[in-house]
Design an enzyme around this catalytic site. Structure first.
Site, PDB file in Angstrom:
ATOM      1  N   ASP A  11      49.334  50.391  38.392  1.00 26.85           N
ATOM      2  CA  ASP A  11      49.263  49.395  37.319  1.00 26.85           C
ATOM      3  C   ASP A  11      49.879  50.010  36.078  1.00 26.85           C
ATOM      4  OD1 ASP A  11      48.374  47.070  35.820  1.00 26.85           O
ATOM      5  OD2 ASP A  11      46.786  48.319  35.007  1.00 26.85           O
ATOM      6  N   SER A  12      50.061  49.172  35.053  1.00 26.22           N
ATOM      7  CA  SER A  12      50.580  49.664  33.782  1.00 26.22           C
ATOM      8  C   SER A  12      49.558  50.553  33.059  1.00 26.22           C
ATOM      9  CB  SER A  12      50.924  48.478  32.889  1.00 26.22           C
ATOM     10  OG  SER A  12      49.796  47.631  32.751  1.00 26.22           O
ATOM     11  N   TYR A  43      53.075  46.449  29.983  1.00 32.43           N
ATOM     12  CA  TYR A  43      54.229  45.933  30.716  1.00 32.43           C
ATOM     13  C   TYR A  43      54.466  44.460  30.374  1.00 32.43           C
ATOM     14  CZ  TYR A  43      54.511  49.883  34.090  1.00 32.43           C
ATOM     15  OH  TYR A  43      54.680  51.097  34.703  1.00 32.43           O
ATOM     16  N   GLY A  44      53.404  43.797  29.902  1.00 30.74           N
ATOM     17  CA  GLY A  44      53.398  42.337  29.765  1.00 30.74           C
ATOM     18  C   GLY A  44      54.475  41.754  28.882  1.00 30.74           C
ATOM     19  N   CYS A  74      49.208  45.076  39.332  1.00 26.28           N
ATOM     20  CA  CYS A  74      49.559  44.606  37.993  1.00 26.28           C
ATOM     21  C   CYS A  74      50.275  43.275  38.192  1.00 26.28           C
ATOM     22  CB  CYS A  74      50.493  45.622  37.342  1.00 26.28           C
ATOM     23  SG  CYS A  74      51.188  45.088  35.767  1.00 26.28           S
ATOM     24  N   ASN A  75      49.825  42.246  37.513  1.00 29.51           N
ATOM     25  CA  ASN A  75      50.440  40.932  37.695  1.00 29.51           C
ATOM     26  C   ASN A  75      51.893  40.924  37.241  1.00 29.51           C
ATOM     27  OD1 ASN A  75      48.217  38.543  38.282  1.00 29.51           O
ATOM     28  ND2 ASN A  75      47.336  40.384  37.423  1.00 29.51           N
ATOM     29  N   THR A  76      52.152  41.557  36.094  1.00 26.30           N
ATOM     30  CA  THR A  76      53.515  41.556  35.560  1.00 26.30           C
ATOM     31  C   THR A  76      54.458  42.293  36.517  1.00 26.30           C
ATOM     32  OG1 THR A  76      52.496  41.687  33.376  1.00 26.30           O
ATOM     33  CG2 THR A  76      54.872  41.995  33.483  1.00 26.30           C
ATOM     34  N   GLU A 153      40.271  46.113  26.138  1.00 25.16           N
ATOM     35  CA  GLU A 153      40.346  47.566  25.972  1.00 25.16           C
ATOM     36  C   GLU A 153      39.519  48.050  24.784  1.00 25.16           C
ATOM     37  OE1 GLU A 153      44.218  49.197  26.583  1.00 25.16           O
ATOM     38  OE2 GLU A 153      44.362  48.237  28.541  1.00 25.16           O
ATOM     39  N   CYS A 185      45.979  38.245  35.223  1.00 23.96           N
ATOM     40  CA  CYS A 185      46.250  39.523  34.569  1.00 23.96           C
ATOM     41  C   CYS A 185      45.102  40.448  34.954  1.00 23.96           C
ATOM     42  CB  CYS A 185      46.304  39.325  33.057  1.00 23.96           C
ATOM     43  SG  CYS A 185      46.370  40.870  32.128  1.00 23.96           S
ATOM     44  N   THR A 186      45.437  41.707  35.155  1.00 15.89           N
ATOM     45  CA  THR A 186      44.435  42.664  35.657  1.00 15.89           C
ATOM     46  C   THR A 186      43.157  42.710  34.825  1.00 15.89           C
ATOM     47  OG1 THR A 186      45.658  44.291  34.385  1.00 15.89           O
ATOM     48  CG2 THR A 186      46.028  44.244  36.772  1.00 15.89           C
ATOM     49  N   HIS A 187      43.296  42.527  33.510  1.00 14.66           N
ATOM     50  CA  HIS A 187      42.126  42.660  32.634  1.00 14.66           C
ATOM     51  C   HIS A 187      41.205  41.445  32.661  1.00 14.66           C
ATOM     52  CE1 HIS A 187      44.676  45.815  31.109  1.00 14.66           C
ATOM     53  NE2 HIS A 187      43.800  46.187  30.187  1.00 14.66           N
TER      54      HIS A 187
HETATM   55  N1  DGL Z   1      48.438  45.032  33.949  1.00 10.91           N
HETATM   56  C1  DGL Z   1      49.080  43.983  33.201  1.00 10.91           C
HETATM   57  C2  DGL Z   1      49.117  42.709  34.044  1.00 10.91           C
HETATM   58  O1  DGL Z   1      48.315  42.483  34.911  1.00 10.91           O
HETATM   59  C3  DGL Z   1      48.376  43.743  31.882  1.00 10.91           C
HETATM   60  C4  DGL Z   1      48.568  44.836  30.856  1.00 10.91           C
HETATM   61  C5  DGL Z   1      50.027  45.017  30.447  1.00 10.91           C
HETATM   62  O2  DGL Z   1      50.591  44.151  29.752  1.00 10.91           O
HETATM   63  O3  DGL Z   1      50.584  46.024  30.852  1.00 10.91           O
HETATM   64  O4  DGL Z   1      49.986  41.897  33.854  1.00 10.91           O
END
Ligand code: DGL
Length: 270
Positions: A11-12, A43-44, A74-76, A153, A185-187
């Site tokens: 993940d990012s 990464y978003g 990571c979704n992105t 976060e 999104c992961t969060h």
């Molecule tokens: N992990 C990213 C996602 O799921 C979220 C955090 C980021 O922007 O890196 O898209």
């Protein structure tokens, strides 16, 4: 292939731990090697070109660690780099977008689905593409929620500021009468309570992290790669910066304490 080899998850940053948590719950015999790109998060808001470059570097690192499969948690990165990694990697690669899209297509009764995520994930439109592959008649409405990641976060998952932002972000989706919202999104699984409160009981929330662990089980079973139950897995956690903060966050959300598996800083890029 040796079924006792680990699964690489990346993940990012810290968010992918929501996926790790689901994998640990659903596949307790699997060993996980996690990489969080904490030096280059987020990464978003980055371009596809950049995300593909970063994802390739991390995949190379995980392959050197001899993983039997890779999960892009990571979704992105799933939206932008899944196809590239699937083409280039000698092991199966799974992202979080397809499993989440499938679940949303299955649960929506009225065919109106909302997707919340980063700018990149929403811009890619990939959730909609996958959902409409399964149910072409469905309408999909995307909404980027860029402040959600820093709020999580900062530990403000249930704060009134977060409720306020959720009301603002979700309003356009609720105005479209969506009956399903993908936490894309992961969060966001960590904001499930607030999103549920704002969206109301008629809206079903889909957690792609949970669905991904389910798909991973299916994939490993199909390929004969499920780990045997003959040892306690020793998970390893790597980050590109800030191992200490990562460790604190990880211990607050993972089912096990990372007592022996401390997070380690590594360099995967020059
Ligand atoms: N992990 C990213 C996602 O799921 C979220 C955090 C980021 O922007 O890196 O898209």
């Amino acid at each position: 292939m040796n079924t006792q080899l680990p699964i690489g998850v990346f993940d990012s940053g810290v968010g992918g731990l929501t996926v790790v948590k689901e994998i640990m719950n659903q596949l307790p015999d699997e060993t996980i090697i996690y990489f969080g790109d904490t030096a280059r998060v987020p990464y978003g808001n980055k371009s596809q070109e950049t995300i593909v470059k970063y994802s390739r570097q991390i995949a190379q690192f995980l392959l050197k660690e001899r993983v039997k499969a890779i999960v892009i948690a990571c979704n992105t990165a799933s939206a932008f780099a899944l196809e590239t990694l699937q083409k280039e990697c000698p092991v199966p690669v799974l992202g979080v977008v397809k499993p989440g899209a499938r679940a949303a297509a299955e649960v929506s009764a009225n065919g109106r689905i909302g997707v919340i995520g980063t700018e990149g994930t929403v811009r890619s439109g990939l959730y909609g593409t996958y959902i409409r592959e399964i149910r072409p008649e469905v309408s999909v409405y995307g909404k980027a929620c860029p402040l959600f990641v820093p709020l999580v976060e900062e530990g403000l998952c249930e704060d009134e500021v977060t409720v306020l932002m959720a009301k603002r972000y979700l309003q356009p989706l609720l105005a479209e009468s969506v009956d399903t919202i993908v936490l894309g999104c992961t969060h966001y699984p960590l904001l499930r309570g607030v999103v549920a409160q704002v969206a109301g009981p008629e809206v079903t929330l889909v957690n792609p992290a949970f669905e991904t662990a389910k798909d991973l089980r299916e994939l490993l079973t199909k390929k004969g790669l499920l780990a045997r139950k003959d040892r306690t897995p020793e998970h390893r956690f790597y980050v590109s910066d800030g191992a200490e903060q990562f460790r604190a966050f990880a211990n607050s959300i993972l089912p096990c304490e990372m007592i022996e598996t401390d997070a380690v800083n590594v360099k995967v890029f020059a």
